[in-house]
Motif scaffolding. Structure first.
Motif, PDB file in Angstrom:
ATOM      1  N   ARG A 293       0.828  -1.212   0.000  1.00  0.00           N
ATOM      2  CA  ARG A 293       0.000   0.000   0.000  1.00  0.00           C
ATOM      3  C   ARG A 293       0.864   1.264   0.000  1.00  0.00           C
ATOM      4  NH1 ARG A 293      -5.157   1.253   4.018  1.00  0.00           N
ATOM      5  NH2 ARG A 293      -5.782   3.203   3.011  1.00  0.00           N
ATOM      6  N   LYS A 294       1.939   1.249   0.761  1.00  0.00           N
ATOM      7  CA  LYS A 294       2.838   2.408   0.791  1.00  0.00           C
ATOM      8  C   LYS A 294       3.528   2.567  -0.560  1.00  0.00           C
ATOM      9  CE  LYS A 294       6.665   4.466   3.376  1.00  0.00           C
ATOM     10  NZ  LYS A 294       7.633   4.291   4.497  1.00  0.00           N
ATOM     11  N   GLY A 297       1.467   4.362  -2.988  1.00  0.00           N
ATOM     12  CA  GLY A 297       1.464   5.801  -2.787  1.00  0.00           C
ATOM     13  C   GLY A 297       2.585   6.513  -3.515  1.00  0.00           C
ATOM     14  N   SER A 301      -1.279   9.187  -4.606  1.00  0.00           N
ATOM     15  CA  SER A 301      -1.943   9.068  -3.300  1.00  0.00           C
ATOM     16  C   SER A 301      -3.328   8.426  -3.430  1.00  0.00           C
ATOM     17  CB  SER A 301      -2.067  10.450  -2.640  1.00  0.00           C
ATOM     18  OG  SER A 301      -2.784  11.346  -3.479  1.00  0.00           O
ATOM     19  N   ASP A 302      -3.998   8.621  -4.577  1.00  0.00           N
ATOM     20  CA  ASP A 302      -5.307   7.996  -4.791  1.00  0.00           C
ATOM     21  C   ASP A 302      -5.204   6.473  -4.809  1.00  0.00           C
ATOM     22  OD1 ASP A 302      -6.553  10.410  -4.879  1.00  0.00           O
ATOM     23  OD2 ASP A 302      -6.808  10.467  -7.065  1.00  0.00           O
ATOM     24  N   GLU A 304      -2.963   4.680  -3.245  1.00  0.00           N
ATOM     25  CA  GLU A 304      -2.732   4.235  -1.866  1.00  0.00           C
ATOM     26  C   GLU A 304      -4.042   4.271  -1.078  1.00  0.00           C
ATOM     27  OE1 GLU A 304       0.127   5.262   1.990  1.00  0.00           O
ATOM     28  OE2 GLU A 304       0.083   6.604   0.257  1.00  0.00           O
ATOM     29  N   ARG A 305      -4.797   5.338  -1.233  1.00  0.00           N
ATOM     30  CA  ARG A 305      -6.039   5.494  -0.478  1.00  0.00           C
ATOM     31  C   ARG A 305      -7.095   4.459  -0.889  1.00  0.00           C
ATOM     32  NH1 ARG A 305      -7.004  10.196  -1.932  1.00  0.00           N
ATOM     33  NH2 ARG A 305      -8.914  10.030  -3.165  1.00  0.00           N
ATOM     34  N   GLY A 306      -7.168   4.167  -2.186  1.00  0.00           N
ATOM     35  CA  GLY A 306      -8.192   3.240  -2.662  1.00  0.00           C
ATOM     36  C   GLY A 306      -7.670   1.846  -2.939  1.00  0.00           C
ATOM     37  N   LYS A 338      -2.559  -5.419   1.116  1.00  0.00           N
ATOM     38  CA  LYS A 338      -1.875  -4.157   1.405  1.00  0.00           C
ATOM     39  C   LYS A 338      -0.639  -4.313   2.285  1.00  0.00           C
ATOM     40  CE  LYS A 338      -5.000  -3.120   5.268  1.00  0.00           C
ATOM     41  NZ  LYS A 338      -6.025  -2.170   5.782  1.00  0.00           N
ATOM     42  N   VAL A 354     -11.416   4.599  -6.003  1.00  0.00           N
ATOM     43  CA  VAL A 354     -11.617   5.819  -5.215  1.00  0.00           C
ATOM     44  C   VAL A 354     -12.905   6.504  -5.660  1.00  0.00           C
ATOM     45  CG1 VAL A 354      -9.209   6.253  -4.688  1.00  0.00           C
ATOM     46  CG2 VAL A 354     -10.158   7.113  -6.840  1.00  0.00           C
TER      47      VAL A 354
END
Length: 354
Positions: A293-294, A297, A301-302, A304-306, A338, A354
């Motif tokens: 997950r990192k 990113g 960033s989208d 990573e977030r989704g 993740k 996202v």
């Protein structure tokens, strides 16, 4: 990640900077630095680019800063040097080993151990001054109580520095390491030493004082590479077959700049993962141990977030199988979550929403 290139004047550090960044720099003024991006050569990126034939190929990159040489005896130059070093995340120390009557040298002849120690002592003294000022401030403070652990750590660091020991080699527990993060010590920065040897040294495979300088570096836990900047400059001016032929004549399997970049990567505990496709083949840099997950990113960033899943194929498997279809047939295509720890050479496609 910013890599500061340091050394004494005329050691060859600007030549190394130009070779790594494939750029030409103007003569530096007092206290001036040169900054450019250096690509990290990677045969895996070359192979993936040949396979996918993308519109764009992007290698991993490092920001390089050519810091003006440290001139012994000049307090102003030393202050500027230390200020530039403090801003860097890691250091590449270029040390002169080559002999050239047209290039004057510092001090009494060529002496790489002496030159390494000159820089080492400047960094040690800067750290010692910081430690001593902090100890004095705590001891004179009315809030001294409650800072006992920090004070004990500072005395421990003071003793190490007075014994000419870099702080990166001091054994600390987790709590002490956490306290150390609040400081900008110079001798905690990862350092790679680049021994700039002569053309004749490269041909002979040895040079005066080789055993002594290697023993010094190993005893101080400093990784090092040996390259000839003058030869590397000649290699850089050649193309294709001419370059390969010239390197074969010299007995070189790869450019010294490739070895420098790889050793920097390893000493900084970095690794590359790849994204591939017809639009672009790209290498991304993450710290070893980074979860998927990192890593996502790094791209956006989208993502990573989704994050939903990571589709992962090891480069070596694709290289051996030849096609992604063959990889999937062998069951070597994986879906990871993740918390999956990204491995060097992973080819990843991130699923996200996202």
């Amino acid at each position: 990640m910013q890599l500061g290139i340091i050394g004494l004047p005329l050691a060859g550090k600007t030549t190394i900077f130009e070779l790594m960044t494939e750029s030409k720099v103007k003569t530096q003024g007092v206290g001036k630095t040169n900054t450019a991006m250096a690509r990290v050569p990677d045969h895996r990126v070359d192979w993936l680019s040949a396979l996918y034939k993308p519109k764009k190929t992007t290698y991993a990159q490092l920001e390089m800063v050519d810091i003006p040489g440290l001139s012994p005896g000049s307090e102003k130059a030393a202050a500027m040097f230390l200020d530039s070093v403090r801003k860097a995340d890691a250091l590449l120390h270029v040390v002169r080993v080559f002999t050239d009557s047209n290039v004057p040298y510092q001090g009494d002849g060529i002496n790489p151990v002496r030159d390494i120690e000159n820089i080492h002592y400047e960094l040690l003294l800067a750290d010692l001054g910081l430690v001593e000022r902090r100890i004095k401030r705590i001891e004179e403070s009315k809030k001294k109580k409650g800072q006992e652990k920090e004070l004990a750590l500072l005395h421990k660091l003071q003793q190490a520095l007075e014994n000419e020991q870099a702080l990166s080699t001091v054994e600390l527990d987790q709590e002490e390491n956490d306290l150390l993060l609040s400081y900008q010590f110079l001798t905690t920065k990862p350092m790679l030493v680049c021994l700039n040897i002569g053309e004749d040294h490269l041909a002979e495979g040895t040079y005066p004082g080789q055993d002594k300088v290697r023993a010094y570096l190993e005893s101080h836990q400093l990784p090092y590479v040996e390259v000839s900047a003058s030869i590397e400059r000649d290699i850089a001016e050649l193309d294709g077959d001419e370059r390969q032929e010239f390197m074969q004549e010299l007995g070189l399997q790869e450019s010294g700049m490739v070895r420098v970049a790889r050793t920097v990567y390893q000493s900084l505990d970095l690794l590359s993962f790849f994204t591939v496709g017809e639009d672009e083949v790209k290498a991304w840099t993450v710290t070893a141990g980074s979860p998927a997950r990192k890593a996502a990113g790094k791209i956006h960033s989208d993502i990573e977030r989704g994050f939903i899943r990571a589709e992962v194929v090891a480069f070596q498997h694709l290289y051996e199988m030849g096609t992604m279809a063959a990889v999937k047939e062998k069951g070597l295509f994986r879906l990871e979550g993740k918390e999956y720890v990204v491995a060097d050479g992973d080819i990843i496609h991130f699923r996200f929403n996202v």
